[in-house]
Design an enzyme around this catalytic site. Structure first.
Site, PDB file in Angstrom:
ATOM      1  N   LEU A   1       0.831  -1.200   0.000  1.00  0.00           N
ATOM      2  CA  LEU A   1       0.000   0.000   0.000  1.00  0.00           C
ATOM      3  C   LEU A   1       0.866   1.252   0.000  1.00  0.00           C
ATOM      4  O   LEU A   1       0.560   2.230  -0.672  1.00  0.00           O
ATOM      5  CB  LEU A   1      -0.934   0.005   1.216  1.00  0.00           C
ATOM      6  CG  LEU A   1      -2.165  -0.902   1.135  1.00  0.00           C
ATOM      7  CD1 LEU A   1      -2.961  -0.838   2.426  1.00  0.00           C
ATOM      8  CD2 LEU A   1      -3.059  -0.513  -0.039  1.00  0.00           C
TER       9      LEU A   1
ATOM     10  N   SER B  65       8.328 -12.349  -3.501  1.00  0.00           N
ATOM     11  CA  SER B  65       7.526 -11.691  -4.527  1.00  0.00           C
ATOM     12  C   SER B  65       7.495 -12.555  -5.778  1.00  0.00           C
ATOM     13  O   SER B  65       8.548 -12.994  -6.262  1.00  0.00           O
ATOM     14  CB  SER B  65       8.104 -10.316  -4.866  1.00  0.00           C
ATOM     15  OG  SER B  65       7.477  -9.788  -6.015  1.00  0.00           O
TER      16      SER B  65
ATOM     17  N   TYR C 186      -4.169  -6.283   3.536  1.00  0.00           N
ATOM     18  CA  TYR C 186      -3.731  -5.521   2.353  1.00  0.00           C
ATOM     19  C   TYR C 186      -4.917  -5.318   1.416  1.00  0.00           C
ATOM     20  O   TYR C 186      -5.537  -4.255   1.399  1.00  0.00           O
ATOM     21  CB  TYR C 186      -2.584  -6.253   1.648  1.00  0.00           C
ATOM     22  CG  TYR C 186      -2.211  -5.661   0.297  1.00  0.00           C
ATOM     23  CD1 TYR C 186      -1.709  -4.368   0.223  1.00  0.00           C
ATOM     24  CD2 TYR C 186      -2.348  -6.377  -0.877  1.00  0.00           C
ATOM     25  CE1 TYR C 186      -1.362  -3.802  -1.008  1.00  0.00           C
ATOM     26  CE2 TYR C 186      -2.002  -5.833  -2.108  1.00  0.00           C
ATOM     27  CZ  TYR C 186      -1.519  -4.549  -2.159  1.00  0.00           C
ATOM     28  OH  TYR C 186      -1.182  -4.002  -3.370  1.00  0.00           O
TER      29      TYR C 186
END
Length: 482
Positions: free
Chosen positions: A146, A287, A453
């Site tokens: 964010l 990731s 999230y």
């Protein structure tokens, strides 16, 4: 005092007496003036009306301000996210607009904030939890993504989070993957993103965080050095009592993941720049949007990498050194893969694990009975990591398994008793958590913090407050049963 009636008679006599002496009076052509008392009454009435209107408008403005800036306001959940989706069809544009809006509103004091304290009427904090020696006011956090460049940690803390994670931040600036790279799946409250760790770079983020620290220090009469030495009595990263700031770091895309020394250098560079301003450093090796990054979760490379990060973190020039955690993928869920991560965590001296990230899997993401639009069917098959409520069961499962594995390894290496309690590794859970019941489940499974999230993307800025209220209500019901 004469009665009103007598005063009236006297006034009429005074007026009629001259007419009796002169039966043919001159005609006065002047327009008679209205009595002064009537004019005064009209003016007074007008002023009173103006005051009443001004008071009403002022009261409405104050009430509107308190409502609009309170995270409990229902429009934060039911109106704002929908309006944003209409105004910004592209999900990344919406993300940037939201960040800019929070930043601007915070600068003028018009940002949404939590006005209900975490403590109850007696001063007790039913949601308080001790993490790394800090008593957090509550165990709900906001995951990285964010606030990629640490532009709005304070507005995010204002929403009620006990932990805010910013980043991921790379050593050098990088653009990330080509656009478009973020896609909504509204029917499942999900997102697909392939940002690719777009970042302004460690130096730029460190400069911003340092100025934030200096500004806070000046506001309370301390120097930067005194702050780093803990003189203010608050965590150096969050700058708030009972809160922690996590700073996530990662390697640059161009750095060859097979060159372990080059990878270590990337992460160590980030630690060197950012560690002074972080309560917790988070090593991102999970990731799905950076080629080869998840390969670093193998035991050998991961141990070498985490050891280098821990060593550099211990060199941080401040009294209390930042803690180090590693963020692992939800897709590497075989026992052998998880045991390798656990071994690397213990061998390197890392303080804990953040369990969960986006997933590359596409099975089981759409609940029964939910029909995707044609655009959503296309979006959900886009390359990238998926996040949303569908990940919760996997997150809960992984938290329980990692808790057991980490504790078993601890018992094997440290023995029983105080050593175990002192060295127990901390778990943060992220992935699919959207309500208080789910937060309590991951906490009961062994996590210390439950992080959100995508839940905030669809639930709005009141999400943290709502989750905590749901937790308190459920805990209160359970207490009554006992």
């Amino acid at each position: 005092m004469a009665s009103p009636f007598l005063r009236t008679r006297h006034t009429l006599s005074s007026v009629l007496r001259p007419l009796a002496r002169n039966p043919t009076p001159r005609i006065n052509h002047a327009v008679p003036r209205r009595p002064a008392s009537t004019a005064s009454s009209s003016s007074g009435g007008s002023s009173a009306k103006t005051v009443a209107i001004s008071t009403a408008l002022g009261t409405a403005a104050v009430l509107g301000y308190y409502y609009a800036t309170d995270t409990r306001a229902s429009f934060h959940k039911y109106l704002v996210p929908r309006v944003i989706r209409v105004l910004f069809p592209d999900a990344e544009d919406a993300h940037h607009a939201g960040t800019a809006a929070l930043k601007a509103l915070y600068s003028v004091g018009l940002h949404p904030r939590e006005r209900v304290q975490d403590g109850d009427a007696t001063g007790a904090k039913p949601l308080a939890v001790n993490v790394f020696g800090v008593e957090l006011s509550n165990p709900i956090g906001i995951s990285a993504g964010l606030d990629k460049d640490a532009e709005i940690p304070d507005p995010l803390f204002a929403l009620g989070a006990g932990v805010v994670e910013v980043g991921g931040i790379t050593p050098l600036p990088q653009e990330g993957n080509p656009k478009p790279r973020v896609f909504r799946v509204v029917s499942t409250d999900g997102l697909i993103n392939r940002y690719g760790l777009n970042s302004k770079g460690a130096d730029a983020v460190a400069a911003h965080l340092r100025e934030r620290l200096r500004t806070f220090a000046r506001s309370i009469g301390f120097t930067e050095k005194e702050m780093l030495d803990g003189a203010a009595g608050v965590p150096v990263g969050s700058l708030k009592d009972g809160r922690l700031l996590c700073v996530q770091i990662a390697k640059n895309k161009k750095t060859d993941e097979k060159d372990v020394e080059a990878v270590k250098k990337d992460y160590v560079t980030c630690v060197n720049r950012l560690a002074p301003y972080a309560d917790v450093l988070v090593v991102n090796v999970s990731s799905p949007n950076t080629p080869g990054l998840r390969d670093l979760q193998a035991t050998g490379p991961l141990t070498a990498l985490l050891s280098a990060v821990v060593e550099e973190a211990q060199k941080t020039k401040r009294k209390i050194k930042p803690r180090v955690m590693v963020k692992v993928s939800p897709d590497e869920d075989d026992d052998s893969q998880m045991e390798g991560v656990v071994q690397a965590v213990w061998m390197s001296g890392v303080d804990g694990v953040i369990v969960g990230n986006t997933t590359k899997k596409r099975t089981g993401l759409v609940p029964k009975g939910v029909r995707l639009t044609s655009q959503e069917q296309k979006n959900i098959m886009e390359d990238g990591g998926y996040s949303g409520p569908a990940l919760f069961n996997q997150t809960l499962n992984l938290v329980g398994r990692y808790r057991k594995m980490l504790d078993n390894y601890s018992l094997k290496t440290e023995g029983l008793g105080d050593a175990f309690n002192k060295n127990q590794k901390v778990i943060f859970a992220t992935g699919g958590i959207t309500n208080g019941d789910e937060a309590l489940k991951v906490l009961n499974a062994g996590a210390s913090v439950a992080m959100v999230y995508t839940g905030m993307v669809y639930g709005g800025s009141g999400t943290i407050t709502r989750i905590k209220n749901e937790m308190r209500e459920k805990l209160a019901i359970e207490d009554k049963k006992q």
